[in-house]
Design an enzyme around this catalytic site. Structure first.
Site, PDB file in Angstrom:
ATOM      1  N   HIS A  44      19.753   1.379  33.733  1.00  6.54           N
ATOM      2  CA  HIS A  44      20.529   2.632  33.735  1.00  6.54           C
ATOM      3  C   HIS A  44      21.870   2.401  33.028  1.00  6.54           C
ATOM      4  O   HIS A  44      22.518   1.388  33.257  1.00  6.54           O
ATOM      5  CB  HIS A  44      20.779   3.063  35.177  1.00  6.54           C
ATOM      6  CG  HIS A  44      21.688   4.260  35.281  1.00  6.54           C
ATOM      7  ND1 HIS A  44      21.253   5.539  35.026  1.00  6.54           N
ATOM      8  CD2 HIS A  44      23.010   4.365  35.594  1.00  6.54           C
ATOM      9  CE1 HIS A  44      22.268   6.373  35.196  1.00  6.54           C
ATOM     10  NE2 HIS A  44      23.354   5.685  35.531  1.00  6.54           N
ATOM     11  N   GLY A  73       0.791  -1.224   0.000  1.00  4.70           N
ATOM     12  CA  GLY A  73       0.000   0.000   0.000  1.00  4.70           C
ATOM     13  C   GLY A  73       0.825   1.277   0.000  1.00  4.70           C
ATOM     14  O   GLY A  73       2.022   1.277  -0.292  1.00  4.70           O
ATOM     15  N   LYS A 121      10.822   7.058   6.184  1.00  4.42           N
ATOM     16  CA  LYS A 121      11.719   6.741   7.302  1.00  4.42           C
ATOM     17  C   LYS A 121      13.145   6.522   6.805  1.00  4.42           C
ATOM     18  O   LYS A 121      14.112   6.854   7.499  1.00  4.42           O
ATOM     19  CB  LYS A 121      11.250   5.499   8.075  1.00  4.42           C
ATOM     20  CG  LYS A 121       9.893   5.618   8.709  1.00  4.42           C
ATOM     21  CD  LYS A 121       9.703   6.920   9.449  1.00  4.42           C
ATOM     22  CE  LYS A 121       8.270   7.358   9.537  1.00  4.42           C
ATOM     23  NZ  LYS A 121       7.612   7.782   8.337  1.00  4.42           N
TER      24      LYS A 121
END
Length: 468
Positions: free
Chosen positions: A447, A41, A52
């Site tokens: 972290h 599509g 992108k």
């Protein structure tokens, strides 16, 4: 009969091809009709995927040219090869479209190249090149024909100097000056691509803010960041005429506040004022399928049209015109047809703008909560205080979490910042499970990561963020 099916899907975009594959997985004899000549599509051929590619490549070019020297990566003689960049983009599209064809073969979906037209609630004719006609019969039909570009009255999109998003994906050289009519997702993405590659970009928007429907605080911050990057904005401006003469395009527009007409002359104009459902030539009225005043096909909660065995999904029905929304609806319909409980939760469909920084949202905006008289709390955390963002020199933006004042349930999340198109999935999942901001705050985040900003924003809902 060879051309008798349980399901025929008209349209091979993200909604249509996913629906066809899922139906085939569930044991339905399935066919998919696509007129473009390649599957995927608008999204895969001239939309999400090629844009992108250019967004990523243009960002790499911009970083190499502007940022790397300051960071100790010294590169001499950087130059842009636009032809090679376009070849890279086109190669990616070919690989992906062929990949969808392979998935059809793998799942035994019959693929018809041509235009599908309804002749009754069970009869479809496929018109192929060379006047070839193929008659199909099907117990159920899904309309997934997507959308097409909208324009403004009197503006002729020639895909040369006055282009839609399709033409803006294929310029053979960087325009010196580019005007973008419309401050929505697509216009800002394509504007940022060409701005990074060297264009002087001006966005002309009728409203007083960009990205209509987005949380206003995020929208305002987004415009500030894009302005800092060099994109100019003409807000509250109504475009009157766009005329092309040789290699010069003249845009005349009126300032809505003072009614003063202004003129801008550019090399190219991108018309990006939205999209409209594509349902032409399907014979919908003849078979009794109703549309609303905006041309969208009317469906019920099971995505059925006014004809019980005909369904519609994606851009042809109401809701955000997003590939992933169409995919979810395609899977839901396939599962409903197979006797399962297919369902789409429209409250947690994320939206992403793939600029740099990215913008990602899911759930309600502050404006919507106010309109609905829902009492809410706000938690915010800036990327400037996030250690990973700091060492990566990507400190623009913040995370904003909206939670119910009484129950603490997360109602909306809005992020502008690095890599937030991926980060928003955490919050969509949290909202799908009915998470509170306390749940997010007590979930251990690795972290140093960008996603720690989400944890800190959740802590901030109750004014207990650690690093701000």
């Amino acid at each position: 009969m060879e051309n008798n099916f349980d399901l025929v899907v008209i349209g091979g975009g993200p909604g249509g091809y996913v629906c066809a594959i899922r139906a085939a997985q569930l044991g339905l004899k399935t066919a998919c009709i696509e007129s473009r000549g390649s599957l995927g599509g608008t999204c895969l051929n001239v939309g999400c995927i090629p844009s992108k590619s250019l967004l990523n490549l243009s960002e790499n070019f911009h970083k190499a040219k502007k940022d790397f020297n300051q960071q100790g990566i010294e590169i001499d003689g950087i130059k842009l090869n636009i032809e090679k960049m376009m070849q890279n983009k086109n190669k990616s599209i070919q690989v992906l479209t062929k990949g969808v064809e392979f998935l059809f073969k793998k799942n035994k979906v019959t693929y018809f190249k041509g235009k599908g037209v309804l002749f009754s609630k069970n009869d479809i004719v496929v018109y192929e090149n060379g006047n070839k006609r193929t008659n199909l019969k099907s117990k159920s039909i899904v309309i997934a024909t997507g959308s097409e570009v909208s324009s403004l009255p009197g503006i002729n999109i020639d895909e040369k100097n006055i282009v839609s998003s399709t033409g803006a994906l294929s310029f053979n050289k960087v325009p010196k000056k580019l005007a973008v009519i419309g401050g929505g997702y697509i216009g800002l993405e394509m504007g940022s691509v060409w701005s990074r590659l060297g264009s002087e970009v001006t966005v002309i928007e009728f409203l007083d803010h960009i990205t209509p429907g987005m949380d206003r605080e995020i929208s305002n911050e987004f415009q500030k960041i894009l302005s800092k990057q060099g994109i100019k904005f003409k807000m509250g401006s109504k475009v009157n005429t766009v005329t092309s003469k040789k290699d010069l395009v003249t845009v005349k527009y009126t300032d809505v506040k003072n009614s003063k007409e202004e003129i801008i002359e550019v090399d190219k104009v991108l018309v990006s004022v939205g999209r409209k459902p594509y349902t032409e030539g399907l014979n919908l009225t003849k078979v009794g399928v109703k549309k609303d005043t905006k041309g969208r096909i009317e469906v019920n909660k099971k995505l059925q049209t006014t004809i019980e065995n005909i369904y519609a999904i994606g851009d042809v029905i109401k809701g955000p015109m997003l590939a992933h929304k169409a995919e979810e609806e395609g899977i839901a319909v396939a599962e409903i047809l197979a006797g399962q409980a297919g369902h789409v939760n429209y409250n947690v469909i994320p939206g992403v703008i793939y600029t740099s920084p990215e913008v990602a949202t899911v759930g309600k905006t502050e404006e919507q909560l106010k309109d609905e008289n829902i009492s809410y709390k706000v938690g915010k955390f800036p990327f400037l205080a996030n250690s990973r963002a700091k060492v990566n020199n990507e400190t623009d933006g913040f995370v904003k979490i909206l939670a119910d004042s009484k129950t603490d349930k997360v109602l909306g999340v809005h992020i502008i910042g690095p890599h937030c198109g991926n980060m928003i999935a955490e919050m969509a999942l949290a909202m799908e499970f009915g998470a509170s901001s306390e749940d997010i705050a007590r979930t251990c985040h690795a972290h140093p990561t960008f996603s720690e900003a989400i944890k800190e924003a959740a802590l901030s809902v109750d004014k207990r963020a650690i690093h701000s």
